[in-house]
Design an enzyme around this catalytic site. Structure first.
Site, PDB file in Angstrom:
ATOM      1  N   GLU A   1      17.841   2.898 -28.936  1.00  0.00           N
ATOM      2  CA  GLU A   1      16.512   2.523 -29.433  1.00  0.00           C
ATOM      3  C   GLU A   1      16.050   3.507 -30.497  1.00  0.00           C
ATOM      4  OE1 GLU A   1      13.951   2.487 -26.016  1.00  0.00           O
ATOM      5  OE2 GLU A   1      14.957   0.767 -25.108  1.00  0.00           O
TER       6      GLU A   1
ATOM      7  N   LYS B   1      13.585   6.074 -32.072  1.00  0.00           N
ATOM      8  CA  LYS B   1      12.582   6.978 -31.498  1.00  0.00           C
ATOM      9  C   LYS B   1      11.353   6.896 -32.391  1.00  0.00           C
ATOM     10  CE  LYS B   1      12.164  11.680 -29.700  1.00  0.00           C
ATOM     11  NZ  LYS B   1      10.813  11.974 -30.088  1.00  0.00           N
TER      12      LYS B   1
ATOM     13  N   ARG C   1       2.872   8.980 -26.898  1.00  0.00           N
ATOM     14  CA  ARG C   1       3.382   8.345 -25.679  1.00  0.00           C
ATOM     15  C   ARG C   1       2.182   7.944 -24.839  1.00  0.00           C
ATOM     16  NH1 ARG C   1       8.210   9.483 -22.362  1.00  0.00           N
ATOM     17  NH2 ARG C   1       8.279   7.831 -20.816  1.00  0.00           N
TER      18      ARG C   1
ATOM     19  N   ARG D   1       0.527  11.672 -22.351  1.00  0.00           N
ATOM     20  CA  ARG D   1       1.505  12.477 -21.613  1.00  0.00           C
ATOM     21  C   ARG D   1       0.852  13.513 -20.736  1.00  0.00           C
ATOM     22  NH1 ARG D   1       6.804  15.044 -23.848  1.00  0.00           N
ATOM     23  NH2 ARG D   1       6.459  16.041 -21.862  1.00  0.00           N
TER      24      ARG D   1
ATOM     25  N   GLU E   1       4.802   3.601 -26.850  1.00  0.00           N
ATOM     26  CA  GLU E   1       4.339   4.499 -27.905  1.00  0.00           C
ATOM     27  C   GLU E   1       3.200   3.814 -28.666  1.00  0.00           C
ATOM     28  OE1 GLU E   1       6.128   7.314 -27.728  1.00  0.00           O
ATOM     29  OE2 GLU E   1       5.772   8.351 -29.612  1.00  0.00           O
TER      30      GLU E   1
ATOM     31  N   GLU F   1      12.383   8.884 -36.672  1.00  0.00           N
ATOM     32  CA  GLU F   1      12.518  10.264 -36.215  1.00  0.00           C
ATOM     33  C   GLU F   1      13.871  10.594 -35.584  1.00  0.00           C
ATOM     34  OE1 GLU F   1      10.048  11.201 -32.934  1.00  0.00           O
ATOM     35  OE2 GLU F   1      10.081  13.335 -33.388  1.00  0.00           O
TER      36      GLU F   1
ATOM     37  N   LYS G   1      19.753   5.075 -23.818  1.00  0.00           N
ATOM     38  CA  LYS G   1      19.356   4.919 -22.412  1.00  0.00           C
ATOM     39  C   LYS G   1      20.427   4.214 -21.591  1.00  0.00           C
ATOM     40  CE  LYS G   1      14.445   4.560 -23.590  1.00  0.00           C
ATOM     41  NZ  LYS G   1      13.282   3.679 -23.708  1.00  0.00           N
TER      42      LYS G   1
ATOM     43  N   LYS H   1      17.999  11.961 -26.161  1.00  0.00           N
ATOM     44  CA  LYS H   1      17.411  11.831 -27.499  1.00  0.00           C
ATOM     45  C   LYS H   1      18.263  12.583 -28.502  1.00  0.00           C
ATOM     46  CE  LYS H   1      14.061  15.556 -26.911  1.00  0.00           C
ATOM     47  NZ  LYS H   1      12.686  15.985 -26.914  1.00  0.00           N
TER      48      LYS H   1
ATOM     49  N   LYS I   1      18.163  13.792 -32.486  1.00  0.00           N
ATOM     50  CA  LYS I   1      17.376  13.901 -33.725  1.00  0.00           C
ATOM     51  C   LYS I   1      18.189  14.718 -34.714  1.00  0.00           C
ATOM     52  CE  LYS I   1      13.342  15.529 -31.718  1.00  0.00           C
ATOM     53  NZ  LYS I   1      11.909  15.878 -31.758  1.00  0.00           N
TER      54      LYS I   1
HETATM   55  P1  ATP Z   1       9.672  14.987 -28.676  1.00  0.00           P
HETATM   56  O1  ATP Z   1       8.828  16.130 -29.161  1.00  0.00           O
HETATM   57  O2  ATP Z   1      11.094  15.012 -29.179  1.00  0.00           O
HETATM   58  O3  ATP Z   1       9.022  13.649 -28.845  1.00  0.00           O
HETATM   59  P2  ATP Z   1       8.919  15.148 -25.902  1.00  0.00           P
HETATM   60  O4  ATP Z   1       9.098  16.406 -25.114  1.00  0.00           O
HETATM   61  O5  ATP Z   1       7.534  14.763 -26.311  1.00  0.00           O
HETATM   62  O6  ATP Z   1       9.905  15.220 -27.146  1.00  0.00           O
HETATM   63  P3  ATP Z   1      10.951  13.668 -24.634  1.00  0.00           P
HETATM   64  O7  ATP Z   1      10.945  12.936 -23.365  1.00  0.00           O
HETATM   65  O8  ATP Z   1      11.791  14.861 -24.717  1.00  0.00           O
HETATM   66  O9  ATP Z   1       9.458  13.946 -25.057  1.00  0.00           O
HETATM   67  O10 ATP Z   1      11.432  12.693 -25.790  1.00  0.00           O
HETATM   68  C1  ATP Z   1      11.135  11.347 -25.716  1.00  0.00           C
HETATM   69  C2  ATP Z   1       9.819  11.048 -26.403  1.00  0.00           C
HETATM   70  O11 ATP Z   1      10.076  10.184 -27.490  1.00  0.00           O
HETATM   71  C3  ATP Z   1       8.909  10.268 -25.487  1.00  0.00           C
HETATM   72  O12 ATP Z   1       8.025  11.111 -24.806  1.00  0.00           O
HETATM   73  C4  ATP Z   1       8.192   9.304 -26.408  1.00  0.00           C
HETATM   74  O13 ATP Z   1       6.937   9.823 -26.779  1.00  0.00           O
HETATM   75  C5  ATP Z   1       9.044   9.236 -27.640  1.00  0.00           C
HETATM   76  N1  ATP Z   1       9.687   7.937 -27.875  1.00  0.00           N
HETATM   77  C6  ATP Z   1       9.679   7.290 -29.051  1.00  0.00           C
HETATM   78  N2  ATP Z   1      10.377   6.168 -28.991  1.00  0.00           N
HETATM   79  C7  ATP Z   1      10.859   6.070 -27.721  1.00  0.00           C
HETATM   80  C8  ATP Z   1      11.683   5.114 -27.048  1.00  0.00           C
HETATM   81  N3  ATP Z   1      12.159   4.068 -27.664  1.00  0.00           N
HETATM   82  N4  ATP Z   1      11.969   5.352 -25.746  1.00  0.00           N
HETATM   83  C9  ATP Z   1      11.510   6.444 -25.119  1.00  0.00           C
HETATM   84  N5  ATP Z   1      10.736   7.392 -25.701  1.00  0.00           N
HETATM   85  C10 ATP Z   1      10.425   7.204 -26.999  1.00  0.00           C
END
Ligand code: ATP
Length: 619
Positions: free
Chosen positions: A264, A266, A271, A286, A316, A431, A436, A453, A455
């Site tokens: 998927e 990102k 969130r 979050r 999101e 990004e 998954k 993830k 990046k």
């Molecule tokens: P980051 O700063 O990289 O977003 P994080 O610590 O906020 O990391 P992580 O769980 O590590 O959160 O990374 C996943 C984040 O990516 C999720 O919290 C969400 O906000 C975002 N996101 C964007 N697109 C998706 C998606 N398709 N599925 C899941 N999460 C996604």
């Protein structure tokens, strides 16, 4: 804890824990403090001060509502006048991105910093004259009450009066800890997990599914009494499933070996969990704050298009730009939410992309597989282009992509699929990607690798790569009709004291600039765009290119002296170039900035670049 237990006792605990190296000692000291100084009914008053980042009750309010109007006019001078304040000010700026502040503009570090500044402005004189004095006698109960009234006070006079009381009743050391509490980061060197575990073996689990510290403290007063595992509930924020970071497609594929995998995009927004309970809709971030500001213009949509009475969606919150037919860059959510509240007309609107569903009707569905949850998303959420989207491998948001745009959700069958999806996604200015396991359940606060993830890691090249734009590519899909990427070149080393005469194609770059910055470059260059009429007419003679069709831009810049220099950064790995004329190209290049200040002829030359590659490879 009696009503008389002094905050100074807690300060001694904090100081002791901070200084001690051994985690087990830190934990047992905390337990001893609970046993010796707290009655079960007072656990919450104490624990919210130790875990301030989890305290939803006041979390938002403590830092909210202290705006610029409360500050002295010459803020900087006042702060600089107080060395300690400055130290803390800098500490906060450089401090870890805490859960509470991450991605939440209402309790952003800057509002915390505003508060800190205000606090020191008020207490400056008092503090300076009271360094080292004995405690002002503040009790834990009083501190709780004062922080509550600070949160609830609506005007400057009320806030000032609360702060003055606080200042009168504390010495400098206590004040320091109160500020750390307000900034929600005590830096005690003991994890939230350990504190929870020491308090009660079921505390962390219960917190994960309720995000309610008060409820946890009230329900788990007796450490010997185990609590029945609780599932998630509509109306109570749940800590999110998290993604584990991977560095490349191969390690991702290895990690999910043998699993069915979905890829998927990102998305770069907020969130948000949407909890729908009949006509009531909540938007939990979050850090489990309820962002009611998203309700304007969004709640009616949820009520009508989520086809079940009670539901939790995970996804999101983004901004959709309907004039550009694409998601806007990160950062405009609050502004658009406010415009919707004020009834202002705009091409931009909030758009929620649901990538998961956690609760349907009267049942939690987090134990079902992601594949089954995707089916539920399809069944219970009616997508609306640019307003409410679902992210599933077939249909959903994929159907709303423009022709030529890569899909945003895709089943992967091999590592090459992952690699290709990643490259296309990054090129499309997203990004990164999330990978998954389709068979996995959704688990609160889990980062064990069900979701990965990836990046691009951009590192600053040892020296700036200042390259010249020599051509442009029209954007496909959402960027259709406008140049959205550039072909950049390196100069052929000119003879001494002359300007370069030829430029060698080097790489294609599109990411890194904001929409406005990109538009400004395109507007400046537009008068000099010349269409490429291959094979009838080749590129202008001062550009050296290969015959590879992947390189061919849609337009060339009429002549180098009309063009603009870009500073490029890239992934550390340079790649040998087959597509471009230069001997090396870059992997995931990214525009760092536009160098309007640099004339075209100061473009990096090929020879210097090759030397740079060799020196960084040690060859
Ligand atoms: P980051 O700063 O990289 O977003 P994080 O610590 O906020 O990391 P992580 O769980 O590590 O959160 O990374 C996943 C984040 O990516 C999720 O919290 C969400 O906000 C975002 N996101 C964007 N697109 C998706 C998606 N398709 N599925 C899941 N999460 C996604």
């Amino acid at each position: 804890m009696t009503d008389e237990t002094k905050f100074s006792v807690m300060v001694s605990l904090f100081e002791w824990i901070q200084k001690t190296k051994y985690p087990t000692k830190k934990r047992s000291k905390f337990r001893k403090f609970l046993d010796a100084f707290c009655k079960p009914d007072d656990y919450f008053s104490a624990i919210r001060l130790i875990l301030p980042s989890l305290d939803r009750e006041e979390g938002l309010l403590w830092t909210q509502g202290v705006g610029a109007r409360h500050l002295p006019r010459r803020r900087t001078r006042h702060v600089q006048g107080v060395p300690d304040a400055l130290r803390l000010f800098n500490w906060r700026k450089g401090g870890a991105k805490t859960g509470v502040n991450a991605g939440n503009s209402l309790s952003s570090p800057s509002s915390g910093t505003l508060f800190l500044t205000l606090f020191y402005w008020l207490g400056k004189q008092v503090l300076q004259s009271r360094q080292g004095m004995s405690s002002g006698g503040l009790t834990i109960k009083e501190l709780n009450d004062l922080l509550d009234s600070l949160a609830l006070s609506e005007n400057r006079a009320e806030k000032t009066s609360v702060l003055s009381t606080l200042i009168k009743k504390t010495n400098a050391q206590e004040m320091k800890w109160i500020i750390m509490i307000i900034l929600k980061d005590l830096k005690l060197g003991i994890s939230e997990k350990s504190i929870f575990h020491e308090f009660h073996p079921d505390a962390e689990d219960l917190f994960n599914v309720t995000c309610d510290l008060k409820l946890v403290c009230e329900k788990l007063k007796d450490r010997s009494q185990r609590h029945k595992r609780q599932d998630i509930e509509v109306g109570k924020a749940v800590r999110p499933q998290l993604a584990m970071r991977v560095s490349d497609a191969h390690s991702a594929w290895k990690k999910l070996h043998g699993k069915d995998v979905v890829l998927e995009c990102k998305f770069d927004g907020d969130r948000i969990q949407i909890h729908k309970n009949g006509p009531e809709v909540h938007y939990f971030s979050r850090n489990f704050l309820d962002h009611s500001e998203y309700g304007h213009g969004m709640s009616d949509l949820i009520i009508q298009n989520v086809l079940v009475d009670r539901c939790i969606l995970d996804g999101e919150m983004l901004v959709w730009d309907s004039s550009l037919n694409r998601f806007a860059e990160f950062g405009s959510n609050q502004e658009i939410a406010k415009a919707a509240k004020d009834g202002l007309d705009s091409d931009r609107q909030l758009c929620y992309v649901a990538f998961d569903i956690l609760y349907v009707g009267d049942t939690s569905v987090i134990h079902q597989s992601l594949r089954e949850r995707h089916d539920l998303l399809r069944k219970f959420v009616r997508p609306l282009k640019g307003r409410l989207e679902i992210l599933v491998p077939d249909g959903g948001l994929n159907d709303h992509r423009l022709p030529g745009e890569p899909p945003c959700s895709l089943i992967a069958y091999n590592v090459n699929d992952v690699e290709r999806f990643f490259e296309e996604t990054v090129k499309n200015r997203d990004e990164g990607i999330i990978i998954k396991d389709l068979g996995s359940k959704w688990e609160p606060s889990d980062r064990s690798g069900k979701w990965l993830k990836m990046k691009p890691e951009y590192i600053q090249a040892a020296s700036d790569l200042d390259v010249l734009i020599i051509g442009g590519y029209y954007g496909s899909g959402r960027h259709g009709g406008e140049v959205a990427q550039f072909l950049v070149g390196l100069a052929e080393l000119p003879a001494p004291n002359t300007y370069p005469r030829r430029f060698i194609s080097f790489c294609r770059v599109g990411t890194g600039l904001s929409d406005d910055e990109l538009a400004a470059v395109v507007t400046k260059l537009k008068p000099y765009f010349r269409k490429y009429e291959y094979p009838k007419k080749g590129p202008p003679s001062f550009y050296h290119v290969t015959n590879n069709s992947k390189e061919r831009p849609d337009v060339w810049i009429e002549s180098p002296e009309k063009s603009i220099i870009l500073s490029i950064t890239s992934d550390i790995r340079t790649i040998s170039s087959e597509v471009f004329a230069a001997p090396y190209s870059l992997r995931f290049p990214r525009i760092d900035r536009v160098r309007y200040d640099k004339p075209w002829h100061e473009c990096l030359d090929v020879q210097s670049f090759v030397e740079l590659v060799h020196s960084s490879n040690g060859t």
